[in-house]
Each structure stands twice: as C-alpha cells, then as structure tokens.
Scaffold this motif. Sequence first.
Motif, PDB file in Angstrom:
ATOM      1  N   ARG A   1       0.841  -1.205   0.000  1.00 39.81           N
ATOM      2  CA  ARG A   1       0.000   0.000   0.000  1.00 39.81           C
ATOM      3  C   ARG A   1       0.874   1.251   0.000  1.00 39.81           C
ATOM      4  NH1 ARG A   1      -3.476  -0.727   4.595  1.00 39.81           N
ATOM      5  NH2 ARG A   1      -4.256  -2.462   3.386  1.00 39.81           N
ATOM      6  N   LEU A   2       1.905   1.254   0.849  1.00 44.22           N
ATOM      7  CA  LEU A   2       2.807   2.399   0.942  1.00 44.22           C
ATOM      8  C   LEU A   2       3.465   2.699  -0.407  1.00 44.22           C
ATOM      9  CD1 LEU A   2       4.344   4.454   2.812  1.00 44.22           C
ATOM     10  CD2 LEU A   2       6.061   2.659   3.084  1.00 44.22           C
ATOM     11  N   ALA A   3       3.879   1.650  -1.104  1.00 45.42           N
ATOM     12  CA  ALA A   3       4.579   1.820  -2.380  1.00 45.42           C
ATOM     13  C   ALA A   3       3.638   1.984  -3.567  1.00 45.42           C
ATOM     14  CB  ALA A   3       5.500   0.628  -2.621  1.00 45.42           C
ATOM     15  N   GLY A   4       2.361   1.751  -3.348  1.00 42.75           N
ATOM     16  CA  GLY A   4       1.404   1.896  -4.447  1.00 42.75           C
ATOM     17  C   GLY A   4       1.426   0.740  -5.422  1.00 42.75           C
ATOM     18  N   VAL A   5       1.706  -0.458  -4.914  1.00 50.03           N
ATOM     19  CA  VAL A   5       1.666  -1.654  -5.762  1.00 50.03           C
ATOM     20  C   VAL A   5       0.640  -2.618  -5.180  1.00 50.03           C
ATOM     21  CG1 VAL A   5       4.085  -1.436  -6.470  1.00 50.03           C
ATOM     22  CG2 VAL A   5       3.518  -2.883  -4.534  1.00 50.03           C
ATOM     23  N   SER A   6       0.184  -3.533  -6.007  1.00 47.33           N
ATOM     24  CA  SER A   6      -0.740  -4.538  -5.493  1.00 47.33           C
ATOM     25  C   SER A   6       0.069  -5.567  -4.696  1.00 47.33           C
ATOM     26  CB  SER A   6      -1.502  -5.207  -6.640  1.00 47.33           C
ATOM     27  OG  SER A   6      -0.611  -5.858  -7.506  1.00 47.33           O
ATOM     28  N   GLU A   7      -0.612  -6.290  -3.867  1.00 52.36           N
ATOM     29  CA  GLU A   7       0.064  -7.240  -2.985  1.00 52.36           C
ATOM     30  C   GLU A   7       0.735  -8.412  -3.713  1.00 52.36           C
ATOM     31  OE1 GLU A   7      -1.052  -9.896   0.907  1.00 52.36           O
ATOM     32  OE2 GLU A   7      -2.364  -8.248   0.377  1.00 52.36           O
ATOM     33  N   PRO A   8       0.133  -9.003  -4.738  1.00 60.76           N
ATOM     34  CA  PRO A   8       0.748 -10.180  -5.357  1.00 60.76           C
ATOM     35  C   PRO A   8       2.212 -10.018  -5.813  1.00 60.76           C
ATOM     36  CG  PRO A   8      -1.509 -10.016  -6.071  1.00 60.76           C
ATOM     37  CD  PRO A   8      -1.207  -8.752  -5.283  1.00 60.76           C
ATOM     38  N   PRO A   9       2.594  -8.888  -6.405  1.00 61.56           N
ATOM     39  CA  PRO A   9       3.993  -8.794  -6.847  1.00 61.56           C
ATOM     40  C   PRO A   9       5.024  -8.836  -5.723  1.00 61.56           C
ATOM     41  CG  PRO A   9       2.673  -7.100  -7.921  1.00 61.56           C
ATOM     42  CD  PRO A   9       1.815  -7.732  -6.865  1.00 61.56           C
ATOM     43  N   ILE A  10       4.609  -8.612  -4.485  1.00 65.92           N
ATOM     44  CA  ILE A  10       5.607  -8.619  -3.412  1.00 65.92           C
ATOM     45  C   ILE A  10       5.407  -9.739  -2.402  1.00 65.92           C
ATOM     46  CG2 ILE A  10       5.978  -6.148  -3.636  1.00 65.92           C
ATOM     47  CD1 ILE A  10       4.706  -6.004  -0.755  1.00 65.92           C
ATOM     48  N   ARG A  11       4.491 -10.643  -2.666  1.00 64.69           N
ATOM     49  CA  ARG A  11       4.278 -11.747  -1.725  1.00 64.69           C
ATOM     50  C   ARG A  11       5.549 -12.530  -1.452  1.00 64.69           C
ATOM     51  NH1 ARG A  11      -1.402 -13.410  -3.856  1.00 64.69           N
ATOM     52  NH2 ARG A  11      -2.671 -12.022  -2.591  1.00 64.69           N
ATOM     53  N   GLY A  12       6.403 -12.663  -2.421  1.00 70.33           N
ATOM     54  CA  GLY A  12       7.634 -13.433  -2.254  1.00 70.33           C
ATOM     55  C   GLY A  12       8.823 -12.611  -1.812  1.00 70.33           C
ATOM     56  N   ILE A  13       8.599 -11.419  -1.270  1.00 69.49           N
ATOM     57  CA  ILE A  13       9.683 -10.495  -0.931  1.00 69.49           C
ATOM     58  C   ILE A  13      10.756 -11.119  -0.033  1.00 69.49           C
ATOM     59  CG2 ILE A  13       8.516  -9.463   1.061  1.00 69.49           C
ATOM     60  CD1 ILE A  13       9.718  -6.758   0.172  1.00 69.49           C
ATOM     61  N   ASP A  14      10.351 -12.025   0.842  1.00 70.91           N
ATOM     62  CA  ASP A  14      11.319 -12.625   1.753  1.00 70.91           C
ATOM     63  C   ASP A  14      12.008 -13.863   1.178  1.00 70.91           C
ATOM     64  OD1 ASP A  14      10.898 -10.694   3.770  1.00 70.91           O
ATOM     65  OD2 ASP A  14       9.060 -11.724   4.360  1.00 70.91           O
ATOM     66  N   SER A  15      11.610 -14.253  -0.011  1.00 73.87           N
ATOM     67  CA  SER A  15      12.215 -15.406  -0.664  1.00 73.87           C
ATOM     68  C   SER A  15      13.480 -14.989  -1.408  1.00 73.87           C
ATOM     69  CB  SER A  15      11.234 -16.012  -1.670  1.00 73.87           C
ATOM     70  OG  SER A  15      11.887 -16.918  -2.528  1.00 73.87           O
ATOM     71  N   PRO A  16      14.533 -15.803  -1.355  1.00 73.06           N
ATOM     72  CA  PRO A  16      15.738 -15.465  -2.125  1.00 73.06           C
ATOM     73  C   PRO A  16      15.490 -15.478  -3.630  1.00 73.06           C
ATOM     74  CG  PRO A  16      15.994 -17.592  -1.007  1.00 73.06           C
ATOM     75  CD  PRO A  16      14.685 -17.021  -0.578  1.00 73.06           C
ATOM     76  N   ASN A  17      14.378 -16.069  -4.061  1.00 78.20           N
ATOM     77  CA  ASN A  17      14.042 -16.139  -5.487  1.00 78.20           C
ATOM     78  C   ASN A  17      13.103 -15.031  -5.939  1.00 78.20           C
ATOM     79  OD1 ASN A  17      15.561 -18.502  -5.754  1.00 78.20           O
ATOM     80  ND2 ASN A  17      13.842 -19.732  -5.056  1.00 78.20           N
ATOM     81  N   TRP A  18      12.826 -14.051  -5.056  1.00 75.49           N
ATOM     82  CA  TRP A  18      11.937 -12.948  -5.426  1.00 75.49           C
ATOM     83  C   TRP A  18      12.525 -12.227  -6.623  1.00 75.49           C
ATOM     84  CZ3 TRP A  18      11.870  -7.397  -3.587  1.00 75.49           C
ATOM     85  CH2 TRP A  18      10.671  -6.762  -3.910  1.00 75.49           C
TER      86      TRP A  18
END
Length: 89
Positions: free
Chosen positions: A26-43
């Motif tokens: 929300r802060l960055a103005g993106v939808s949630e799906p593109p960052i769901r894997g943010i904590d994954s090394p494969n993001w």
Amino acid sequence: MLSTQLINGIRRYRQTEGLSIRGYARLAGVSEPPIRGIDSPNWNPTFKTLAKFEAVIPPEFMASANENDGGNGGGGHCAQAGSCKSAAA
C-alpha cells in the motif's frame, strides 16, 4: 550487482519499519501479489516494482543499507541509473 543491493535494502526497510506485506504494498502503491515473495531469495520483481519501492524509502536509508552490504552507498539502483520514475513511466 546493484539490483541485489536494492532488493536487500527493500527487504531491510520493511523489517526495520515493521511493515506487513500488505502495508508495504500500500505504501509503495503496488498490489500485494507482486511482493508476496519479498522474503524469498528467489523474489524477482520487475524494474517498475523496484522503482516504486525505492521511491518510498528514504535515500539515507538506502545509502546506509548499501554501505552495510559492501555497496557504494550511492542511494540504490535507480539513483545509479538516473531516475526510475522516468525509466518506469
């Protein structure tokens, strides 16, 4: 690699600020799906997604994160490349 430094800075900022994935999106103005894997090394975010996150992170934070990662402290990938906003538009 600059994108690795930027991604690490994006992750570190979320952790430092205690932001949920939904709140960070929300802060960055993106939808949630593109960052769901943010904590994954494969993001593997798009350049546009990276630019949106870098735009909401204070430059001082990114410079510090890059220095701690052995980077050049130049303020992140988009600062190095010119301007993400113009490149992503």
